[in-house]
Structures are given as C-alpha cells and as structure tokens.
Design a protein around this motif. Sequence first.
Motif, mmCIF file in Angstrom:
data_model
loop_
_atom_site.group_PDB
_atom_site.id
_atom_site.type_symbol
_atom_site.label_atom_id
_atom_site.label_comp_id
_atom_site.label_asym_id
_atom_site.label_seq_id
_atom_site.Cartn_x
_atom_site.Cartn_y
_atom_site.Cartn_z
ATOM 1 N N VAL A 216 0.797 -1.233 0.000
ATOM 2 C CA VAL A 216 0.000 0.000 0.000
ATOM 3 C C VAL A 216 0.836 1.293 0.000
ATOM 4 C CG1 VAL A 216 -2.121 -0.997 0.952
ATOM 5 C CG2 VAL A 216 -0.333 -0.218 2.516
ATOM 6 N N GLY A 217 2.136 1.189 -0.308
ATOM 7 C CA GLY A 217 2.967 2.404 -0.436
ATOM 8 C C GLY A 217 2.894 3.311 0.768
ATOM 9 N N GLY A 218 2.594 4.583 0.503
ATOM 10 C CA GLY A 218 2.592 5.572 1.580
ATOM 11 C C GLY A 218 1.255 5.695 2.312
ATOM 12 N N SER A 219 0.395 4.686 2.212
ATOM 13 C CA SER A 219 -0.959 4.796 2.798
ATOM 14 C C SER A 219 -0.969 5.047 4.296
ATOM 15 C CB SER A 219 -1.767 3.527 2.514
ATOM 16 O OG SER A 219 -1.927 3.358 1.151
ATOM 17 N N PHE A 220 -0.065 4.384 5.045
ATOM 18 C CA PHE A 220 -0.081 4.579 6.508
ATOM 19 C C PHE A 220 0.239 6.049 6.819
ATOM 20 C CE2 PHE A 220 1.650 -0.037 7.314
ATOM 21 C CZ PHE A 220 0.570 -0.547 6.631
ATOM 22 N N ASP A 221 1.185 6.609 6.037
ATOM 23 C CA ASP A 221 1.568 8.020 6.247
ATOM 24 C C ASP A 221 0.360 8.939 6.047
ATOM 25 O OD1 ASP A 221 4.150 7.078 6.517
ATOM 26 O OD2 ASP A 221 4.733 7.559 4.470
ATOM 27 N N TYR A 222 -0.423 8.639 5.004
ATOM 28 C CA TYR A 222 -1.610 9.465 4.730
ATOM 29 C C TYR A 222 -2.646 9.316 5.839
ATOM 30 C CZ TYR A 222 -0.084 10.168 -0.098
ATOM 31 O OH TYR A 222 0.610 10.534 -1.226
ATOM 32 N N ILE A 223 -2.920 8.049 6.204
ATOM 33 C CA ILE A 223 -3.981 7.808 7.195
ATOM 34 C C ILE A 223 -3.584 8.393 8.549
ATOM 35 C CG2 ILE A 223 -5.310 6.029 8.419
ATOM 36 C CD1 ILE A 223 -5.015 4.305 5.819
ATOM 37 N N ALA A 224 -2.299 8.247 8.903
ATOM 38 C CA ALA A 224 -1.821 8.781 10.188
ATOM 39 C C ALA A 224 -1.783 10.310 10.170
ATOM 40 C CB ALA A 224 -0.438 8.223 10.488
ATOM 41 N N GLY A 225 -1.784 10.884 8.972
ATOM 42 C CA GLY A 225 -1.740 12.346 8.867
ATOM 43 C C GLY A 225 -0.319 12.896 8.832
ATOM 44 N N VAL A 226 0.667 12.013 8.698
ATOM 45 C CA VAL A 226 2.068 12.437 8.623
ATOM 46 C C VAL A 226 2.324 13.134 7.284
ATOM 47 C CG1 VAL A 226 4.446 11.559 8.571
ATOM 48 C CG2 VAL A 226 2.768 10.482 10.060
ATOM 49 N N VAL A 227 1.677 12.632 6.231
ATOM 50 C CA VAL A 227 1.757 13.262 4.905
ATOM 51 C C VAL A 227 0.326 13.626 4.509
ATOM 52 C CG1 VAL A 227 2.348 12.898 2.474
ATOM 53 C CG2 VAL A 227 3.764 11.853 4.252
ATOM 54 N N LYS A 228 0.160 14.855 4.036
ATOM 55 C CA LYS A 228 -1.202 15.294 3.657
ATOM 56 C C LYS A 228 -1.501 14.909 2.220
ATOM 57 C CE LYS A 228 -3.547 18.891 4.736
ATOM 58 N NZ LYS A 228 -4.381 19.693 5.468
ATOM 59 N N ARG A 229 -2.743 14.493 1.962
ATOM 60 C CA ARG A 229 -3.139 14.191 0.579
ATOM 61 C C ARG A 229 -3.580 15.463 -0.128
ATOM 62 N NH1 ARG A 229 -7.193 9.318 -0.338
ATOM 63 N NH2 ARG A 229 -6.429 9.360 -2.459
ATOM 64 N N ALA A 230 -3.502 15.431 -1.429
ATOM 65 C CA ALA A 230 -3.942 16.596 -2.219
ATOM 66 C C ALA A 230 -5.431 16.832 -1.976
ATOM 67 C CB ALA A 230 -3.711 16.306 -3.700
ATOM 68 N N PRO A 231 -5.891 18.099 -2.074
ATOM 69 C CA PRO A 231 -7.325 18.344 -1.888
ATOM 70 C C PRO A 231 -8.150 17.590 -2.942
ATOM 71 C CG PRO A 231 -6.172 20.353 -2.565
ATOM 72 C CD PRO A 231 -5.132 19.312 -2.335
ATOM 73 N N ASN A 232 -9.424 17.354 -2.599
ATOM 74 C CA ASN A 232 -10.311 16.562 -3.461
ATOM 75 C C ASN A 232 -10.332 17.003 -4.915
ATOM 76 O OD1 ASN A 232 -11.341 14.380 -2.230
ATOM 77 N ND2 ASN A 232 -12.908 15.541 -1.120
ATOM 78 N N TRP A 233 -10.417 18.331 -5.143
ATOM 79 C CA TRP A 233 -10.557 18.796 -6.521
ATOM 80 C C TRP A 233 -9.317 18.438 -7.331
ATOM 81 C CZ3 TRP A 233 -7.222 22.202 -8.864
ATOM 82 C CH2 TRP A 233 -6.410 22.970 -8.044
ATOM 83 N N MET A 234 -8.147 18.464 -6.678
ATOM 84 C CA MET A 234 -6.909 18.122 -7.403
ATOM 85 C C MET A 234 -6.891 16.628 -7.721
ATOM 86 S SD MET A 234 -3.821 20.295 -5.735
ATOM 87 C CE MET A 234 -2.796 20.870 -7.069
ATOM 88 N N ARG A 235 -7.382 15.811 -6.774
ATOM 89 C CA ARG A 235 -7.418 14.362 -7.002
ATOM 90 C C ARG A 235 -8.341 14.039 -8.163
ATOM 91 N NH1 ARG A 235 -8.915 11.847 -1.433
ATOM 92 N NH2 ARG A 235 -8.265 13.654 -0.250
ATOM 93 N N LYS A 236 -9.495 14.754 -8.211
ATOM 94 C CA LYS A 236 -10.471 14.502 -9.266
ATOM 95 C C LYS A 236 -9.867 14.722 -10.646
ATOM 96 C CE LYS A 236 -14.939 15.062 -7.444
ATOM 97 N NZ LYS A 236 -15.711 16.089 -6.801
ATOM 98 N N PHE A 237 -9.018 15.736 -10.742
ATOM 99 C CA PHE A 237 -8.418 16.034 -12.047
ATOM 100 C C PHE A 237 -7.083 15.331 -12.258
ATOM 101 C CE2 PHE A 237 -11.217 19.794 -11.537
ATOM 102 C CZ PHE A 237 -12.021 19.540 -12.637
#
Length: 270
Positions: A216-237
């Motif tokens: 799952v790559g960097g998933s734990f980092d995202y879920i833990a909040g250590v790395v922030k995911r791009a905002p929804n609109w950026m993900r959509k595009f």
Amino acid sequence: MKIDKINILGVNLDNIGTEEALRKIEDFCNLEKQHYSVTPNPEILLAAQKDIVFKNILNNADLKIIDGAGLVWAAYVCKNLSKVKILNIFIILFRTLKFIFYKLFKFKFLTFANRITGVDFMKEICKRIPRKVFLLGAIDGVAEEAIKKMQNLNYKCEFVGCFSGDVSYQTFPLIKKKIEISKAEILFVAFGAPKQELWIAEHLHELKNIKVAMGVGGSFDYIAGVVKRAPNWMRKFGLEWLYRLVKQPWRIRRIFNAVVRFPWVVIRNS
Ligand code: UDP
C-alpha cells in the motif's frame, strides 16, 4: 464475476469498481488459498519494464487495481490502435485532448477505466470487512497512529497488530512471530514499490494465517496524517503529482517519471 482486463506496458490490470474489488477481497478471505493484491501506478509500471521478476509478480497478483490517473489515460488512449505507428501518434493526441476535455467538464458520456487509489482501497477494506488486520511498514509510530485514527472511525475490521521500522532479513522471524500471534487475516505492507511486492511474493507462503496481502505504499503516512493528501478537486483532475511536487519537491525525479516518462513510454510502445 467477469472482470474486464486492460493491458498496459505488458501488465494486465483489472478494470474493477470499488464494490466488486471489495467483494473479491471478501471472497479471498473465505478461501483456503492465500492471495495478494497490487495497486499499480505509472511509476510501478515503469519499474516493471526494467525488472521482469517484478513484472511477473504484478501479473501473478490475484487483484490488480488501477491506481493512478496516468493509467486511466493510458487505458483510454491505447484502446484499439491502428497498425500504422505514425497514425497512432495523432490518434493518441486526439484522444488525450478528448480525455482532458471530458475530465475537465465532467462529461459522463465517455466511460473511462475505474480508478481506485491504494489508500482509499485500504480504508474501504478496513471500514467494511470484519476481519483481523495487521499493518507492516512505515517509520516507527506511523502504523500505530494510522490504527488509532481508523479505530476512532469505528471501522468494521479488527486491528490486531503492527510492526514498523527495520524490516531487514534478520528481523523476518520476529515479524513472522508477531503476525502469527496476532492471527491476522489481512496484511497491509507499506515499504513502497517494488520492495513491498517483492517482500510479499517472498514471504506470504510463510505467513500461514494471512489470507490476503496487499502493498500500500505511503498509505499509513496518509492515514496517520504524517503526509497530507492533495485536496479533493486536485485528485479529481489527476493532479496529485502537482500537489506532491509543491509539498515534497525532493520527489521531483519520481514525479517526472510518472508525469513525463510514463506517457512517453506508453506512446513509444503503442
Ligand atoms: N518504507 C518502509 N521501509 C522501507 C522503505 C520505505 O517502511 O524500507 C515506508 C516509508 O516509510 C513510507 C512507505 O514505505 O511510509 C513508502 O511511501 P512512498 O511515499 O514512497 O510510497 P508511494 O505511496 O509513493 O508508493
């Protein structure tokens, strides 16, 4: 259940929606045989071009979800190309413009391949499948934090353990023991690709209680909040790469591979 297969750069991907993919994971949990799932993205497919062992591991996976807007693009532009190479360049260019236009204006007349990101898929599995889950990988403390975050959301799975830090060959007996004691059935491995897929291919058969393993790559980092995911609109595009470039400029080489090299290799091979 018949799954539509899409071949990109020699890797057969499963064009499958989230619900169907979850059903597959549930089925895997009910079977005697062990299964593993992969989440290919453009970088992973590029790495597989240079490493036949890795490519075989990807192709032999029981579920290969499409993780990455680049793959959705590739699946669309490379469908039924002509035998005349030079003509294909124009077809791909035309389809690329159409792809961008339809994505931009959210037109639904064209159906593209299903995209499921690894982190979203992991969260859905934990949220919906009432099985015992073990988290392996990321730096010390991150997997624990990810578990805490998901426990607060009352996910259906039961988190039975985690192990982070050094995962060298010497520590395998320790990892094995921890996983055995936990009686986990689903194992998420976050070492980054291709390390996590190679690790699963090498060790899954030794972890008898595990029914499904997934890198799952960097998933734990995202879920833990250590790395922030791009905002929804950026993900959509499909613009996560841009967000990552701004937030993690040291990843420029990897981003270049995904955004520039990957399309180039796809065009050259079509
Ligand atoms: N990692 C690890 N052991 C290693 C190398 C990496 O646990 O030997 C972890 C790292 O801490 C991170 C994840 O693997 O949590 C990989 O994250 P990355 O952002 O590279 O993955 P991506 O999502 O880009 O595939």
